[in-house]
Write an enzyme that holds these catalytic residues in place. Sequence first.
Site, PDB file in Angstrom:
ATOM      1  N   LYS A 189      -3.384   8.304   2.924  1.00 46.02           N
ATOM      2  CA  LYS A 189      -4.637   8.083   3.659  1.00 46.02           C
ATOM      3  C   LYS A 189      -4.512   8.565   5.112  1.00 46.02           C
ATOM      4  O   LYS A 189      -5.493   9.042   5.694  1.00 46.02           O
ATOM      5  CB  LYS A 189      -5.044   6.612   3.630  1.00 46.02           C
ATOM      6  CG  LYS A 189      -5.450   6.095   2.251  1.00 46.02           C
ATOM      7  CD  LYS A 189      -6.615   6.854   1.648  1.00 46.02           C
ATOM      8  CE  LYS A 189      -7.193   6.134   0.435  1.00 46.02           C
ATOM      9  NZ  LYS A 189      -8.132   7.001  -0.325  1.00 46.02           N
ATOM     10  N   TYR A 207       0.848  -1.203   0.000  1.00 47.43           N
ATOM     11  CA  TYR A 207       0.000   0.000   0.000  1.00 47.43           C
ATOM     12  C   TYR A 207       0.885   1.256   0.000  1.00 47.43           C
ATOM     13  O   TYR A 207       0.497   2.307  -0.483  1.00 47.43           O
ATOM     14  CB  TYR A 207      -0.971  -0.023   1.185  1.00 47.43           C
ATOM     15  CG  TYR A 207      -2.204   0.825   0.965  1.00 47.43           C
ATOM     16  CD1 TYR A 207      -3.025   0.624  -0.141  1.00 47.43           C
ATOM     17  CD2 TYR A 207      -2.543   1.832   1.857  1.00 47.43           C
ATOM     18  CE1 TYR A 207      -4.147   1.407  -0.345  1.00 47.43           C
ATOM     19  CE2 TYR A 207      -3.674   2.616   1.665  1.00 47.43           C
ATOM     20  CZ  TYR A 207      -4.468   2.399   0.561  1.00 47.43           C
ATOM     21  OH  TYR A 207      -5.580   3.180   0.360  1.00 47.43           O
TER      22      TYR A 207
HETATM   23  P1  NAD Z   1     -12.034   3.634  -8.735  1.00 46.82           P
HETATM   24  O1  NAD Z   1     -10.848   3.420  -9.623  1.00 46.82           O
HETATM   25  O2  NAD Z   1     -13.345   3.124  -9.192  1.00 46.82           O
HETATM   26  O3  NAD Z   1     -12.179   5.177  -8.360  1.00 46.82           O
HETATM   27  C1  NAD Z   1     -11.090   6.059  -8.240  1.00 46.82           C
HETATM   28  C2  NAD Z   1     -11.524   7.366  -8.849  1.00 46.82           C
HETATM   29  O4  NAD Z   1     -10.531   8.385  -8.650  1.00 46.82           O
HETATM   30  C3  NAD Z   1     -11.750   7.256 -10.358  1.00 46.82           C
HETATM   31  O5  NAD Z   1     -13.075   7.627 -10.677  1.00 46.82           O
HETATM   32  C4  NAD Z   1     -10.767   8.250 -10.937  1.00 46.82           C
HETATM   33  O6  NAD Z   1     -11.248   8.903 -12.102  1.00 46.82           O
HETATM   34  C5  NAD Z   1     -10.615   9.219  -9.768  1.00 46.82           C
HETATM   35  N1  NAD Z   1      -9.436  10.074  -9.905  1.00 46.82           N
HETATM   36  C6  NAD Z   1      -8.110   9.702  -9.855  1.00 46.82           C
HETATM   37  N2  NAD Z   1      -7.331  10.774 -10.102  1.00 46.82           N
HETATM   38  C7  NAD Z   1      -8.164  11.832 -10.296  1.00 46.82           C
HETATM   39  C8  NAD Z   1      -7.966  13.200 -10.602  1.00 46.82           C
HETATM   40  N3  NAD Z   1      -6.739  13.718 -10.789  1.00 46.82           N
HETATM   41  N4  NAD Z   1      -9.054  14.007 -10.730  1.00 46.82           N
HETATM   42  C9  NAD Z   1     -10.310  13.503 -10.574  1.00 46.82           C
HETATM   43  N5  NAD Z   1     -10.560  12.213 -10.296  1.00 46.82           N
HETATM   44  C10 NAD Z   1      -9.502  11.389 -10.161  1.00 46.82           C
HETATM   45  O7  NAD Z   1     -11.611   2.939  -7.346  1.00 46.82           O
HETATM   46  P2  NAD Z   1     -12.289   2.924  -5.895  1.00 46.82           P
HETATM   47  O8  NAD Z   1     -11.659   1.766  -5.220  1.00 46.82           O
HETATM   48  O9  NAD Z   1     -13.748   3.016  -5.999  1.00 46.82           O
HETATM   49  O10 NAD Z   1     -11.697   4.243  -5.233  1.00 46.82           O
HETATM   50  C11 NAD Z   1     -12.504   5.238  -4.597  1.00 46.82           C
HETATM   51  C12 NAD Z   1     -11.905   5.617  -3.264  1.00 46.82           C
HETATM   52  O11 NAD Z   1     -12.032   4.503  -2.372  1.00 46.82           O
HETATM   53  C13 NAD Z   1     -10.406   5.964  -3.282  1.00 46.82           C
HETATM   54  O12 NAD Z   1     -10.172   7.031  -2.396  1.00 46.82           O
HETATM   55  C14 NAD Z   1      -9.768   4.687  -2.757  1.00 46.82           C
HETATM   56  O13 NAD Z   1      -8.504   4.920  -2.195  1.00 46.82           O
HETATM   57  C15 NAD Z   1     -10.794   4.318  -1.708  1.00 46.82           C
HETATM   58  N6  NAD Z   1     -10.714   2.940  -1.198  1.00 46.82           N
HETATM   59  C16 NAD Z   1     -10.623   1.896  -2.055  1.00 46.82           C
HETATM   60  C17 NAD Z   1     -10.526   0.607  -1.544  1.00 46.82           C
HETATM   61  C18 NAD Z   1     -10.379  -0.572  -2.467  1.00 46.82           C
HETATM   62  O14 NAD Z   1      -9.948  -1.638  -2.030  1.00 46.82           O
HETATM   63  N7  NAD Z   1     -10.725  -0.451  -3.730  1.00 46.82           N
HETATM   64  C19 NAD Z   1     -10.544   0.383  -0.156  1.00 46.82           C
HETATM   65  C20 NAD Z   1     -10.656   1.472   0.698  1.00 46.82           C
HETATM   66  C21 NAD Z   1     -10.731   2.764   0.161  1.00 46.82           C
END
Ligand code: NAD
Length: 262
Positions: free
Chosen positions: A163, A156
């Site tokens: 985070k 990570y």
């Molecule tokens: P995802 O890839 O579906 O979403 C990530 C989003 O970030 C995308 O829509 C992308 O377009 C956007 N993004 C990245 N750079 C950007 C920029 N410069 N401007 C505007 N938008 C931008 O993946 P996800 O897993 O749904 O991620 C959403 C959130 O959840 C993130 O903060 C991620 O860290 C968090 N999260 C994910 C997990 C996991 O295991 N997938 C677990 C805990 C938290």
Amino acid sequence: MGDLLKGKRGLVMGVANDRSIAWGIAKAVATEGAELAFSYQGEAFGKRVEPLAASVGSDFLVDVDVTDDASLDAAFGAIGQRWGKLDFLVHAVAFSNKDELTGRFMNTSRANFKRSLEISCYSLIEVARRAHPLMAEGGSIITLTYGGSNRVTPFYNVMGVAKAALESSVRYLANDLGPDGIRVNAISPGPMKTLAGAAIGGARRTFRHTEANAPLRANATLEAIGGTAVWLMSDWGACTTGEIVTVDGGYHVLGMPQSENL
Ligand code: NAD
């Protein structure tokens, strides 16, 4: 369909496709009667978001790259013009160079450190500042974090640092905006199969490990994350701010894997 969020209007940032956590939240809040606007990052994502937005009755889409102030100004300007207010905002945006989400943390480059922190943490501050004047009647801001913020998780790496900074920003923003009736919280799901999730080294093994060891023997679902967001955005969440709400099948309480997996 319920009406917990009837009359509320919110911006959802971070839908990339139908597996996105932001999409799970959008569906749940729309089911409870909320009216939604979506931001997408560039045309290619826009084409994917359009039909999803339409399926929850929204034609309000804005193109936002969170590193581009002009796109942020335009998006919040459009919301001000069309709605004149905002009741909630979902910030589900994160990025780090995939090459640094594997291997050793100490090899994090200066450039990727800055970019990861800017997109994954600083952007929350940028959007909260712009949402503030639109939330004159109060509001609820939610971001997404992960337990790798304070406990080391394989590969990570710099996202853990981002985070940790994001969670701290949630507390500072909650304190800043509290007197104006605006709540700021984070939801912390366990590993999810999304585009961003897949970028982390060993993602499949991590997913299987948490599923096999969490007290509920299950990872989070988009529906459960969405339901948590409904609570935080609704008036039932009125006294909760500055909080990191974990939605991970209970994995975070463990000190060791389950005995059957040792
Ligand atoms: P995802 O890839 O579906 O979403 C990530 C989003 O970030 C995308 O829509 C992308 O377009 C956007 N993004 C990245 N750079 C950007 C920029 N410069 N401007 C505007 N938008 C931008 O993946 P996800 O897993 O749904 O991620 C959403 C959130 O959840 C993130 O903060 C991620 O860290 C968090 N999260 C994910 C997990 C996991 O295991 N997938 C677990 C805990 C938290």
